[in-house]
Motif scaffolding. Sequence first.
Motif, PDB file in Angstrom:
ATOM      1  N   ASN A 110      30.287  64.614  36.528  1.00 43.18           N
ATOM      2  CA  ASN A 110      31.722  64.640  36.224  1.00 43.18           C
ATOM      3  C   ASN A 110      32.396  65.886  36.766  1.00 43.18           C
ATOM      4  O   ASN A 110      33.509  65.816  37.302  1.00 43.18           O
ATOM      5  CB  ASN A 110      31.948  64.516  34.714  1.00 43.18           C
ATOM      6  CG  ASN A 110      31.734  63.106  34.222  1.00 43.18           C
ATOM      7  OD1 ASN A 110      31.912  62.147  34.967  1.00 43.18           O
ATOM      8  ND2 ASN A 110      31.344  62.984  32.969  1.00 43.18           N
ATOM      9  N   VAL A 119      32.474  65.369  40.638  1.00 42.35           N
ATOM     10  CA  VAL A 119      33.395  64.295  41.007  1.00 42.35           C
ATOM     11  C   VAL A 119      34.837  64.776  40.864  1.00 42.35           C
ATOM     12  O   VAL A 119      35.665  64.565  41.762  1.00 42.35           O
ATOM     13  CB  VAL A 119      33.122  63.030  40.160  1.00 42.35           C
ATOM     14  CG1 VAL A 119      34.307  62.075  40.184  1.00 42.35           C
ATOM     15  CG2 VAL A 119      31.867  62.325  40.654  1.00 42.35           C
ATOM     16  N   ASN A 120      35.140  65.424  39.753  1.00 45.97           N
ATOM     17  CA  ASN A 120      36.504  65.940  39.563  1.00 45.97           C
ATOM     18  C   ASN A 120      36.860  66.988  40.610  1.00 45.97           C
ATOM     19  O   ASN A 120      37.992  67.023  41.105  1.00 45.97           O
ATOM     20  CB  ASN A 120      36.664  66.516  38.152  1.00 45.97           C
ATOM     21  CG  ASN A 120      36.674  65.428  37.110  1.00 45.97           C
ATOM     22  OD1 ASN A 120      37.065  64.289  37.373  1.00 45.97           O
ATOM     23  ND2 ASN A 120      36.219  65.757  35.917  1.00 45.97           N
ATOM     24  N   ARG A 161      35.297  58.514  43.979  1.00 40.51           N
ATOM     25  CA  ARG A 161      36.364  57.634  43.473  1.00 40.51           C
ATOM     26  C   ARG A 161      35.803  56.450  42.709  1.00 40.51           C
ATOM     27  O   ARG A 161      36.357  56.040  41.688  1.00 40.51           O
ATOM     28  CB  ARG A 161      37.241  57.155  44.624  1.00 40.51           C
ATOM     29  CG  ARG A 161      38.160  58.235  45.112  1.00 40.51           C
ATOM     30  CD  ARG A 161      39.217  57.721  46.041  1.00 40.51           C
ATOM     31  NE  ARG A 161      40.106  58.814  46.377  1.00 40.51           N
ATOM     32  CZ  ARG A 161      40.597  59.015  47.566  1.00 40.51           C
ATOM     33  NH1 ARG A 161      40.328  58.176  48.544  1.00 40.51           N
ATOM     34  NH2 ARG A 161      41.391  60.038  47.786  1.00 40.51           N
ATOM     35  N   ASN A 202      34.580  57.756  39.334  1.00 37.68           N
ATOM     36  CA  ASN A 202      35.701  58.138  38.484  1.00 37.68           C
ATOM     37  C   ASN A 202      36.483  56.917  37.996  1.00 37.68           C
ATOM     38  O   ASN A 202      36.809  56.821  36.814  1.00 37.68           O
ATOM     39  CB  ASN A 202      36.620  59.101  39.234  1.00 37.68           C
ATOM     40  CG  ASN A 202      37.670  59.689  38.333  1.00 37.68           C
ATOM     41  OD1 ASN A 202      37.369  60.132  37.230  1.00 37.68           O
ATOM     42  ND2 ASN A 202      38.898  59.708  38.800  1.00 37.68           N
ATOM     43  N   SER A 203      36.788  56.000  38.889  1.00 37.78           N
ATOM     44  CA  SER A 203      37.614  54.857  38.497  1.00 37.78           C
ATOM     45  C   SER A 203      36.879  53.908  37.554  1.00 37.78           C
ATOM     46  O   SER A 203      37.480  53.326  36.659  1.00 37.78           O
ATOM     47  CB  SER A 203      38.107  54.097  39.734  1.00 37.78           C
ATOM     48  OG  SER A 203      37.012  53.495  40.399  1.00 37.78           O
ATOM     49  N   GLY A 205      34.388  54.894  35.599  1.00 34.08           N
ATOM     50  CA  GLY A 205      33.880  55.653  34.466  1.00 34.08           C
ATOM     51  C   GLY A 205      32.387  55.441  34.246  1.00 34.08           C
ATOM     52  O   GLY A 205      31.949  55.240  33.123  1.00 34.08           O
TER      53      GLY A 205
END
Length: 173
Positions: A63, A66-67, A125, A128-129, A131
């Motif tokens: 996380n 990715v962020n 992406r 993240n999208s 989850g």
Amino acid sequence: MDLGLRIFEVIDMRSFSNLWFWIALAVMWSTASHWVLGVPFDMVSRARRNGGEAQDILETMVNINVNRILYISEVSGISLLTLTSFLLSGLAVLGFFYGVEFAQAVFLLLLPLALLTLLNIRTARVINSAGLTGEALRRQLSIHRVWVQAMGVVSIFVTALWGMFQNLSYGVI
């Protein structure tokens, strides 16, 4: 005799016949396939084996990275794309139009890394999208690693072919 001239006589400074270039290429792809989205792949294996705290640590690391990747791509993505395109275009022209072997070597190192960066952004992406967590996250990271390894194999193969062509055409071998 000048020391610098003697060193250049003993060590071949041409890129494709230089052992250091091939070591750098191997280390680059070995590192790229080990660090998946900035997370060492042994953490993925450990999370798969042990679960629990190892899985929590993996998810936290993924996380964070990715962020970070998404933030950088959103804030300065266009500028980085422009700069990278300029650099790669310049290297391609210098290397393949003007015949500068060093520029060819650097181009063959950087172009696959640029494509790898795009793959990293795409995978970030997706994670993240959707989850992704748990098994789905580990599966996505494993798929990403396979793609990185495939890119590495193709990159090394193309670079080796071009390097052999260059060495044979200059009569180095």
